[in-house]
Design an enzyme around this catalytic site. Structure first.
Site, PDB file in Angstrom:
ATOM      1  N   TYR A  18       0.804  -1.224   0.000  1.00  0.00           N
ATOM      2  CA  TYR A  18       0.000   0.000   0.000  1.00  0.00           C
ATOM      3  C   TYR A  18       0.838   1.277   0.000  1.00  0.00           C
ATOM      4  O   TYR A  18       0.283   2.375  -0.045  1.00  0.00           O
ATOM      5  CB  TYR A  18      -0.926   0.008   1.220  1.00  0.00           C
ATOM      6  CG  TYR A  18      -1.885  -1.148   1.243  1.00  0.00           C
ATOM      7  CD1 TYR A  18      -2.993  -1.174   0.399  1.00  0.00           C
ATOM      8  CD2 TYR A  18      -1.682  -2.236   2.101  1.00  0.00           C
ATOM      9  CE1 TYR A  18      -3.874  -2.239   0.410  1.00  0.00           C
ATOM     10  CE2 TYR A  18      -2.560  -3.309   2.122  1.00  0.00           C
ATOM     11  CZ  TYR A  18      -3.652  -3.308   1.276  1.00  0.00           C
ATOM     12  OH  TYR A  18      -4.517  -4.362   1.289  1.00  0.00           O
ATOM     13  N   HIS A  23      -4.690   6.309  -0.708  1.00  0.00           N
ATOM     14  CA  HIS A  23      -5.250   6.107   0.629  1.00  0.00           C
ATOM     15  C   HIS A  23      -4.195   6.346   1.709  1.00  0.00           C
ATOM     16  O   HIS A  23      -4.548   6.560   2.867  1.00  0.00           O
ATOM     17  CB  HIS A  23      -5.779   4.670   0.726  1.00  0.00           C
ATOM     18  CG  HIS A  23      -7.125   4.553   1.370  1.00  0.00           C
ATOM     19  ND1 HIS A  23      -7.999   5.613   1.551  1.00  0.00           N
ATOM     20  CD2 HIS A  23      -7.774   3.470   1.896  1.00  0.00           C
ATOM     21  CE1 HIS A  23      -9.103   5.185   2.141  1.00  0.00           C
ATOM     22  NE2 HIS A  23      -8.988   3.899   2.367  1.00  0.00           N
ATOM     23  N   TYR A  69      -4.622  -1.300   9.849  1.00  0.00           N
ATOM     24  CA  TYR A  69      -5.380  -1.155   8.612  1.00  0.00           C
ATOM     25  C   TYR A  69      -6.429  -0.060   8.810  1.00  0.00           C
ATOM     26  O   TYR A  69      -6.883   0.219   9.921  1.00  0.00           O
ATOM     27  CB  TYR A  69      -6.014  -2.469   8.126  1.00  0.00           C
ATOM     28  CG  TYR A  69      -4.982  -3.417   7.568  1.00  0.00           C
ATOM     29  CD1 TYR A  69      -4.536  -3.311   6.256  1.00  0.00           C
ATOM     30  CD2 TYR A  69      -4.411  -4.391   8.386  1.00  0.00           C
ATOM     31  CE1 TYR A  69      -3.562  -4.150   5.756  1.00  0.00           C
ATOM     32  CE2 TYR A  69      -3.429  -5.240   7.891  1.00  0.00           C
ATOM     33  CZ  TYR A  69      -3.009  -5.114   6.579  1.00  0.00           C
ATOM     34  OH  TYR A  69      -2.037  -5.935   6.090  1.00  0.00           O
ATOM     35  N   ASN A  71      -9.562   0.511   8.329  1.00  0.00           N
ATOM     36  CA  ASN A  71     -10.892   0.361   8.917  1.00  0.00           C
ATOM     37  C   ASN A  71     -10.894   0.244  10.430  1.00  0.00           C
ATOM     38  O   ASN A  71     -11.957   0.304  11.054  1.00  0.00           O
ATOM     39  CB  ASN A  71     -11.601  -0.861   8.316  1.00  0.00           C
ATOM     40  CG  ASN A  71     -11.909  -0.675   6.844  1.00  0.00           C
ATOM     41  OD1 ASN A  71     -11.593   0.354   6.255  1.00  0.00           O
ATOM     42  ND2 ASN A  71     -12.525  -1.679   6.244  1.00  0.00           N
ATOM     43  N   ASN A 117     -13.774   5.263   5.965  1.00  0.00           N
ATOM     44  CA  ASN A 117     -13.774   4.234   6.999  1.00  0.00           C
ATOM     45  C   ASN A 117     -12.804   4.516   8.141  1.00  0.00           C
ATOM     46  O   ASN A 117     -13.056   4.139   9.286  1.00  0.00           O
ATOM     47  CB  ASN A 117     -13.467   2.870   6.384  1.00  0.00           C
ATOM     48  CG  ASN A 117     -14.601   2.354   5.527  1.00  0.00           C
ATOM     49  OD1 ASN A 117     -15.761   2.704   5.747  1.00  0.00           O
ATOM     50  ND2 ASN A 117     -14.287   1.530   4.540  1.00  0.00           N
TER      51      ASN A 117
END
Length: 205
Positions: A18, A23, A69, A71, A117
């Site tokens: 990532y 993000h 992460y 969320n 989120n």
């Protein structure tokens, strides 16, 4: 009067997969701050993330990149506030915003998750929407709502293009400048500068 900023949290997802994605622009800002200031982040199990600090005395700033992460970001933020004995108003969350064009920033003292989120998790764990957040525009994948829904995941988890890189660099510079302003100025004054920032992409022939 300057804000009582004590903790800056960049939101993102952990791991090389990532790194550099839209993000993760919150992570990117803190990583750049570390590079420029000469400090490194270390894993802190009790904070569920990578942590560092910079500055001394009243200018000391705690930094956190949750490794939970996106969320579940709120779990790490709640742990950090509890560990350092801080209140939500002493926090600043750096978060990507698909509703803002790349090259724009929005500082807000509070507000809803807006479909994000990471913010939703933070609100859930803190039990309040009243914490400052700096929304960093990453642009939308499409203007058409249906197409946008289909492409959202690939967009936010995808990298910035080569054409976008100069803009990303300018945005990250502005984020770090904004953090410094929040340490020296009132929230309103710093917010006027941050929210007035604009960097336009060069038109593509």
């Amino acid at each position: 009067m300057a804000t009582d900023l004590k903790l800056v949290v960049g939101l993102g997802n952990p791991g090389a997969k990532y790194a550099g994605t839209r993000h993760n622009i919150g992570f990117m800002a803190l990583e750049l701050l570390g590079e420029r200031s000469g400090f490194s982040f270390r894993q802190q199990a009790k904070l569920h993330g990578l942590a560092a600090d910079t500055g001394v005395g009243e200018q000391r700033l705690r930094l956190l990149m949750p490794q939970t992460y996106m969320n579940d970001s709120g779990r790490a933020i709640r742990a950090a506030l509890d560990w350092f004995g801080l209140e939500p108003h002493q926090l600043l969350v750096l978060v990507d915003d698909m509703d803002l064009p790349l090259g724009r920033l929005r500082l807000r003292a509070q507000g809803s998750a807006g479909g994000h989120n990471g913010l939703r998790s933070t609100i859930q764990h803190l039990g309040t929407q009243a914490f400052p957040r700096l929304r960093i525009g990453i642009g939308a994948p499409a203007e058409n709502p249906a197409e946008r829904r289909v492409r959202t995941v690939s967009h936010v988890l995808g990298p910035f293009s080569k054409v976008e890189q100069p803009c990303v660099g300018a945005v990250l510079d502005a984020v770090l400048d904004g953090i410094q302003r929040l340490q020296r100025q009132s929230f309103e004054r710093a917010g006027t500068w941050i929210n007035g920032f604009r960097y336009d992409l060069e038109p593509v022939d």
